[in-house]
Write an enzyme that holds these catalytic residues in place. Sequence first.
Site, short mmCIF file in Angstrom:
data_model
loop_
_atom_site.label_atom_id
_atom_site.label_comp_id
_atom_site.label_asym_id
_atom_site.label_seq_id
_atom_site.Cartn_x
_atom_site.Cartn_y
_atom_site.Cartn_z
N ASN A 1 -5.94 -6.74 11.44
CA ASN A 1 -7.29 -6.32 11.09
C ASN A 1 -8.27 -7.24 11.92
O ASN A 1 -9.35 -7.58 11.24
CB ASN A 1 -7.48 -6.33 9.72
CG ASN A 1 -6.77 -5.05 8.70
OD1 ASN A 1 -6.80 -3.92 9.57
ND2 ASN A 1 -6.57 -5.20 7.82
N TYR B 1 -8.97 -8.31 5.11
CA TYR B 1 -9.92 -7.45 4.16
C TYR B 1 -11.23 -8.39 3.67
O TYR B 1 -11.12 -9.38 4.06
CB TYR B 1 -9.23 -7.04 2.88
CG TYR B 1 -8.03 -6.15 3.21
CD1 TYR B 1 -8.52 -4.92 3.88
CD2 TYR B 1 -6.85 -6.41 3.47
CE1 TYR B 1 -7.61 -4.05 4.63
CE2 TYR B 1 -5.85 -5.74 3.98
CZ TYR B 1 -6.03 -4.55 4.69
OH TYR B 1 -5.09 -3.79 4.97
N HIS C 1 -6.97 -10.54 -3.44
CA HIS C 1 -6.59 -10.54 -1.91
C HIS C 1 -7.58 -11.08 -0.82
O HIS C 1 -8.60 -10.66 -0.73
CB HIS C 1 -6.48 -9.04 -1.60
CG HIS C 1 -5.46 -8.74 -0.65
ND1 HIS C 1 -5.18 -9.65 0.24
CD2 HIS C 1 -5.18 -7.64 0.06
CE1 HIS C 1 -4.12 -9.27 1.22
NE2 HIS C 1 -4.46 -7.86 1.28
N THR D 1 0.70 -1.15 0.02
CA THR D 1 -0.12 0.07 0.01
C THR D 1 0.89 1.09 0.03
O THR D 1 1.62 1.43 0.90
CB THR D 1 -0.75 0.09 1.21
OG1 THR D 1 -1.93 -1.08 1.27
CG2 THR D 1 -1.93 1.17 1.31
C1 PHB Z 1 -2.30 -1.49 4.84
O1 PHB Z 1 -2.39 -0.67 3.91
O2 PHB Z 1 -1.93 -1.58 5.90
C2 PHB Z 1 -2.28 -2.95 4.39
C3 PHB Z 1 -2.86 -3.26 3.26
C4 PHB Z 1 -2.91 -4.52 2.37
C5 PHB Z 1 -2.51 -5.60 3.27
C6 PHB Z 1 -1.80 -5.41 4.52
C7 PHB Z 1 -1.59 -4.05 4.85
O3 PHB Z 1 -2.44 -6.99 2.78
#
Ligand code: PHB
Length: 380
Positions: free
Chosen positions: A258, A203, A198, A49
């Site tokens: 998360n 997510y 993903h 990211t």
């Molecule tokens: C993040 O932006 O923190 C992030 C995004 C996607 C991921 C892991 C972390 O798979």
Amino acid sequence: METYVQELPVLLQLNNNSNNNNLKMNLFENFKLGQNTDLKNRIVMAPLTRCRAIENIPNELMATYYKQRASAGLIISEGTSPSPNGLGYPRIPGAFSDDQINGWKTIAEAVHSENGKIFVQLMHTGRITAKANMPTGSVTLAPSNIQAAGEMFTETGMVAHEIPRTMTLEEIETTQNEYVLSAKRLVNEAGIDGVELHAANGYLMNQFINPKSNQREDQYGGSIENRTRFVLETAKKVAIEIGSDKVGIRFSPYGAYNDMLSDYEELENTFIHLSKELAKIELAYIHIVDQRVAFGAPDFTTNIKKIIKENFEGTVISGGDVDTVEKAEAILNSGLDLVYVGRPFISNPNFVKKLQDNEELVAPDVNTFYSPGEIGYTDY
Ligand code: PHB
């Protein structure tokens, strides 16, 4: 528990059945991914990211960034939303509007001009979001209406994650179709080499797999078959649309990032089921993110990477803390096929050459990981 060393003969056998015929050190040699994608080495730039997509549209600056890193065998792009509802972070790209698809076309051309390959990672953030980051008219959807612990960053500070709405069956189908349409446009219109779904790191897809975020009582929740249904149906639909060898998937077994439940009774069988079903449709690869390193997750209670490889049999990518040839080769020698490298690619655009020449790596500046503009992005 057995160690990797004791298991080596089994893994050697696995290796013999895949693309390479022996265990020679082939990190810097070609690898054929699926029918169509020739990688110039076995090093994969992991999705990162970077929040440079102003108004969620991929731009010239991003094309420069990816072009600088095109010596990776395969680039997997930063998480990119297939839907306005999946834009949980500020300035992450989408792949659903004409402008976004045009932006990805510029990036594909830039990477291809350096003889590189790029898959776009399709990331729908689901409940990992803040209203302030989302476009007008979008909705926060998840398998169940359970708020994730923790906070999301916005342009004006940190806020609690949004409370999601439980997806209806109709919204499940609509969302799956958003993945399909994005994948189709990225490959057919933008010339991107493939997509990665993903299904890791908490997510939307992971929210369906994990029992902590999925407490549905219909055919999308409860049993292993039900919790994996959203992911498997989507993978099949996308594979039918663009060809299964242009579709990969990312998992994070034992991940806690998360607000996921790291371990649960059916975890191992959940990933065995996923691996077997994805083998049937001959997906291009399974990409296992090792959250023990970058995300501080607890240790694995099974040898899950090997279990996934044995049940999938196709190409498996993994890594975690790889910054030397020795560490990269240890991944290959454990029976896996490709090695992902994340953070070192941020501050070492020519990472592959540095690794090959055993040159010292530059450390990245964490303060510019998510800031807009070229500083800490294209100036390393
Ligand atoms: C993040 O932006 O923190 C992030 C995004 C996607 C991921 C892991 C972390 O798979």
